[in-house]
Design an enzyme around this catalytic site. Structure first.
Site, PDB file in Angstrom:
ATOM      1  N   SER A 245       4.934   4.751  12.358  1.00 57.14           N
ATOM      2  CA  SER A 245       5.915   3.669  12.412  1.00 57.14           C
ATOM      3  C   SER A 245       6.733   3.786  13.700  1.00 57.14           C
ATOM      4  CB  SER A 245       6.805   3.706  11.168  1.00 57.14           C
ATOM      5  OG  SER A 245       7.525   2.512  11.023  1.00 57.14           O
ATOM      6  N   ASP A 342      -0.815  -3.690   5.985  1.00 53.83           N
ATOM      7  CA  ASP A 342       0.527  -3.321   6.421  1.00 53.83           C
ATOM      8  C   ASP A 342       1.403  -4.571   6.482  1.00 53.83           C
ATOM      9  OD1 ASP A 342       2.825  -2.510   7.934  1.00 53.83           O
ATOM     10  OD2 ASP A 342       1.653  -0.841   8.734  1.00 53.83           O
ATOM     11  N   HIS A 375       1.789   0.133   4.985  1.00 50.73           N
ATOM     12  CA  HIS A 375       2.608   0.884   5.925  1.00 50.73           C
ATOM     13  C   HIS A 375       2.995   2.221   5.289  1.00 50.73           C
ATOM     14  CE1 HIS A 375       5.056   0.831   9.581  1.00 50.73           C
ATOM     15  NE2 HIS A 375       6.010   1.428   8.892  1.00 50.73           N
TER      16      HIS A 375
END
Length: 429
Positions: A245, A342, A375
């Site tokens: 991330s 995601d 994610h």
């Protein structure tokens, strides 16, 4: 009980739908992400819990009315959706092999991730057998500022004169939250079992910190590593970097801005190069919208809390904070990992970065797109996480093997061959 069964059925069906089609509506983005994250990566555990809840509710009179029977149908549909999610995760090994990860570097099978962690995920918080952890090592101090890291290394001492490969882990959290104790633990433990020395590094966070403070702190670690790696049994001349991330963005920036004096104030002469990079689900371009409705740099998070400059009048500053701006011919090898589902950073962000990197860099660029992955999928020690951790270890082991042979920063020949094929076929999914 009939209405209880109906409510359970609706809930289980919604969880399954959200796992496959997460919402990107601004209001629903956060709850959709968290629900999908837990549902996808803990799907086997949730499936068992759903089955038990449906059976118990039906057994206690839940099927006495139409509402209960409808709820059972919806619950069964939700369970089928979870089964499909599990099946997608089981294809992770296939995806990794197709993208070129060298699982067969050694004659025998590589050690696998422990199954006990897949059954009881919190076990990943405990150092694995054969791993020792040294916490809160200070790597930079300036007045009241103290930057710290945790070291993960094999319990057994290295042979005399032996230096182990090093791995830097950068946590995510949108540049504003996160800590070294929370992320990268499955990977760091597994790498230490395989003879690596891992460094889980903290850095200053916004809004107190202003970009590029975050990157400068990580560069300070690189300078510290060159001087102190041997004290922990690591090779000062070999270090790879990974993170997810915001940590994925920072991983790419670390790898692509080696020795850039603009990001090394006061230590411009320090060697801040790395030998390989594995960014997970990162942001790579703040200026061009691509998969975003607006440029990511113009979002409230980045513009007001991280960079703290008006986007419209300072596009150059945002371009300089974008990994795509720093793509170059002599970039180190990259292995980019992203989930197809995601909902926070859409997968086209990774695809366009890989395309630009492959068009410029002389080093091989691997890309693995995790079918059904959300994610932050690797925070949980799920089946997908286990296979990806094993794949990353094999990839990095290949880089280190070539380094020891003195053949340059590239992945093994069999991987280069597969990359030639994948470049012709497009991104591997």
């Amino acid at each position: 009980m009939t209405h209880v069964l109906l409510a359970l059925g609706i809930l289980f069906a919604l969880l399954a739908v959200n796992a496959h089609r997460p919402s990107r509506h601004p209001v629903l983005l956060a709850p959709s992400f968290f629900a999908g994250w837990w549902t996808i990566e803990l799907a086997p555990h949730l499936l068992a819990a759903e089955a038990a809840a449906l059976v118990l509710t039906a057994w206690n009179g839940g099927l006495d009315g139409w509402a209960g029977r409808a709820g059972l149908v919806l619950g069964a549909a939700g369970a089928a959706g979870l089964a499909a999610t599990i099946a997608a995760a089981r294809r992770t090994t296939v995806t990794l092999r197709e993208c070129g990860v060298p699982f067969e570097l050694d004659p025998g099978p590589a050690p696998r991730y422990p199954r006990s962690h897949l059954v009881v995920p919190p076990l990943c918080l405990i150092p694995r057998r054969g791993v020792r952890v040294q916490r809160n090592v200070t790597f930079h101090e300036d007045g009241r500022l103290r930057l710290k890291l945790d070291v993960y290394r094999p319990s057994a001492e290295p042979a005399e004169g032996e230096l182990r490969p090093g791995l830097m882990q950068i946590h995510g959290g949108g540049w504003i939250i996160g800590d070294k104790r929370e992320q990268g633990l499955p990977l760091l433990n597994h790498m230490a079992v395989q003879g690596w020395v891992g460094f889980n590094v903290n850095y200053r966070l916004s809004p107190r910190a202003t970009w590029p403070d975050h990157l400068i702190d990580l560069k300070r670690f690189l300078a510290w590593y060159r001087e102190h790696a041997a004290e922990y049994g690591a090779d000062p001349d070999f270090l790879c970097v990974t993170g997810g991330s915001a940590g994925g963005h920072l991983t790419a920036m670390v790898a692509l801005t080696a020795n850039d004096p603009d990001f090394q104030p006061g230590f411009e002469d320090a060697d801040t190069s790395v030998q390989g990079a594995v960014p997970f689900y990162g942001v790579y371009d703040f200026c061009e919208p691509g998969p975003w409705p607006v440029p990511f740099g113009s979002t409230r998070l980045v513009e007001r809390w991280v960079v703290k400059l008006p986007f419209a009048e300072n596009r150059d500053a945002y371009a300089k904070a974008s990994p795509v701006t720093h793509v170059r011919e002599d970039a180190p090898p990259f292995f980019v990992v992203h989930g197809s589902h995601d909902s926070l950073i859409p997968v086209p962000e990774a695809r366009r970065f890989v395309e630009q990197l492959r068009a410029t860099s002389r080093a091989p660029v691997l890309y693995a797109e995790m079918k059904g992955g959300q994610h932050a999928f690797d925070v949980f020690p799920s089946y997908r996480t286990a296979r990806v951790v094993e794949g990353v270890e094999r990839y990095l082991t290949g880089l280190h093997r070539q380094y020891r042979r003195g053949t340059g920063p590239a992945v093994p020949g069999e991987v280069a061959d597969s990359l030639d094929r994948s470049a012709q076929d497009g991104p591997v999914g």
